[in-house]
Motif scaffolding. Sequence first.
Motif, PDB file in Angstrom:
ATOM      1  N   ASN A   1      17.592 -25.888 -16.802  1.00 39.26           N
ATOM      2  CA  ASN A   1      16.191 -25.475 -16.932  1.00 39.26           C
ATOM      3  C   ASN A   1      16.039 -23.957 -16.976  1.00 39.26           C
ATOM      4  O   ASN A   1      15.038 -23.410 -16.515  1.00 39.26           O
TER       5      ASN A   1
ATOM      6  N   CYS B   1      23.927 -24.012 -20.964  1.00 44.08           N
ATOM      7  CA  CYS B   1      22.556 -24.151 -20.467  1.00 44.08           C
ATOM      8  C   CYS B   1      22.003 -25.500 -20.911  1.00 44.08           C
ATOM      9  O   CYS B   1      22.116 -25.858 -22.079  1.00 44.08           O
TER      10      CYS B   1
ATOM     11  N   VAL C   1      18.486 -27.452 -21.125  1.00 44.15           N
ATOM     12  CA  VAL C   1      17.037 -27.243 -21.029  1.00 44.15           C
ATOM     13  C   VAL C   1      16.303 -28.397 -21.697  1.00 44.15           C
ATOM     14  O   VAL C   1      16.853 -29.111 -22.537  1.00 44.15           O
ATOM     15  N   ALA C   2      15.028 -28.571 -21.294  1.00 41.38           N
ATOM     16  CA  ALA C   2      14.169 -29.548 -21.961  1.00 41.38           C
ATOM     17  C   ALA C   2      13.579 -28.916 -23.220  1.00 41.38           C
ATOM     18  O   ALA C   2      13.504 -27.692 -23.335  1.00 41.38           O
ATOM     19  N   ASP C   3      13.157 -29.753 -24.143  1.00 37.92           N
ATOM     20  CA  ASP C   3      12.573 -29.254 -25.387  1.00 37.92           C
ATOM     21  C   ASP C   3      11.115 -28.861 -25.126  1.00 37.92           C
ATOM     22  O   ASP C   3      10.181 -29.600 -25.434  1.00 37.92           O
ATOM     23  N   GLU C   4      10.948 -27.694 -24.536  1.00 32.90           N
ATOM     24  CA  GLU C   4       9.626 -27.208 -24.137  1.00 32.90           C
ATOM     25  C   GLU C   4       8.676 -27.136 -25.331  1.00 32.90           C
ATOM     26  O   GLU C   4       7.523 -27.566 -25.258  1.00 32.90           O
ATOM     27  N   ARG C   5       9.143 -26.581 -26.410  1.00 32.56           N
ATOM     28  CA  ARG C   5       8.282 -26.359 -27.573  1.00 32.56           C
ATOM     29  C   ARG C   5       7.796 -27.672 -28.181  1.00 32.56           C
ATOM     30  O   ARG C   5       6.635 -27.796 -28.549  1.00 32.56           O
ATOM     31  N   ASP C   6       8.688 -28.644 -28.264  1.00 33.52           N
ATOM     32  CA  ASP C   6       8.268 -29.927 -28.821  1.00 33.52           C
ATOM     33  C   ASP C   6       7.311 -30.632 -27.876  1.00 33.52           C
ATOM     34  O   ASP C   6       6.389 -31.331 -28.317  1.00 33.52           O
TER      35      ASP C   6
ATOM     36  N   GLU D   1       8.546 -19.794 -22.856  1.00 32.13           N
ATOM     37  CA  GLU D   1       8.686 -20.931 -23.771  1.00 32.13           C
ATOM     38  C   GLU D   1       7.368 -21.664 -23.957  1.00 32.13           C
ATOM     39  O   GLU D   1       6.950 -21.965 -25.080  1.00 32.13           O
TER      40      GLU D   1
ATOM     41  N   LEU E   1      24.222 -24.277 -25.514  1.00 31.83           N
ATOM     42  CA  LEU E   1      22.819 -24.658 -25.362  1.00 31.83           C
ATOM     43  C   LEU E   1      22.648 -26.123 -25.716  1.00 31.83           C
ATOM     44  O   LEU E   1      23.014 -26.550 -26.808  1.00 31.83           O
ATOM     45  N   THR E   2      22.104 -26.875 -24.782  1.00 32.83           N
ATOM     46  CA  THR E   2      21.820 -28.285 -24.999  1.00 32.83           C
ATOM     47  C   THR E   2      20.348 -28.518 -24.700  1.00 32.83           C
ATOM     48  O   THR E   2      19.881 -28.226 -23.590  1.00 32.83           O
ATOM     49  N   VAL E   3      19.617 -29.020 -25.697  1.00 31.00           N
ATOM     50  CA  VAL E   3      18.175 -29.233 -25.562  1.00 31.00           C
ATOM     51  C   VAL E   3      17.909 -30.731 -25.440  1.00 31.00           C
ATOM     52  O   VAL E   3      18.266 -31.508 -26.336  1.00 31.00           O
TER      53      VAL E   3
END
Length: 327
Positions: A143, A153, A155-160, A191, A314-316
């Motif tokens: 996160n 890293c 992270v969640a797909d914040e933008r989507d 983000e 980076l893994t989303v």
Amino acid sequence: MGNPTIYDVSRLSGVSTATVSRAFSEPERVKESTRRRVYAAASALHYQPSAIARAMARQRTDKLAFIICKKGATILDEFYAGICEGVLRCANSMEYQLLVSTAEDWQRSPQSKQIEGAILAGDAHPDLIVELQRQNVKVVLANHIAPGFDLPCIVADERDGVRQALEHLVLRGHHKIDMLAGRFSSYITSERYNAFIAAMKGLGLSIEESNVTMCDRDIESATRAALELLNRPGRPSAVFAFNDVLAAGVMKAARRLGLSLPDDLAVVGFDDSTICALLEPALTSVHVDCRRMGELCMERMTALLSGAEDVPRLTVVPVELHVRHST
């Protein structure tokens, strides 16, 4: 009879003590037939290999740390507890010992924890990362993305997630949408803020500075900020909140003003925490698969510990809007 030793297993299985040790510490280096003899002897004698001795022989401790890097956080923080659950399930299946701490508690105790790897969840301070790397500890971030560090890293797909939320509101007929933004980590704040601006523009909606209201992360601050934005001339018909706690503050403010949800005001949150179902009406929110984030953290960590050189940086993780009655 005293506790069985490695020498007892060696005599009963007919192999050397070195082979017995390898059968437990590096089984891939021992023939299957030999491993079976060693394990059968160990079972008959009720022998358990010493974790300390095994660690000394392998120069490994099999200890990992999950450190929550959030100001004022506790290990019961719901969002990070979900990530930790995914980490813990994988760690247990791989026979790693997992230490769980907040960054504040971790740094209060200066002695070495003898860990091999650390998963830093949240706004990890650069000094902590540098100190862990100085101790040759492998680091994975959850996160968060730390500029200047070449680290895996997750992270969640914040933008989507923001895009899904706004598209849903537009489909429900909302065109005046405000955002209640919390003072979160620099990464999350950037983000979600940038995603809101981009999604509004992409949907052809007007966006001004007044469409964004900042507040602290607690429900009291969110309620005060929401009262202010809902009392402005030309109030919004919908509010996207940075997380579910802030969304709850918006709903609380709306009730104080006599607004009906969702008829007078629609509200969307982010994280899909347990409070969503407890609110009235139930809160529409962007679901983040925290457990999957934790599992991926462990996948990256075990790859680092094995010496792999092609570990993704980076893994989303995909997110999904869960629609309830607040919209």
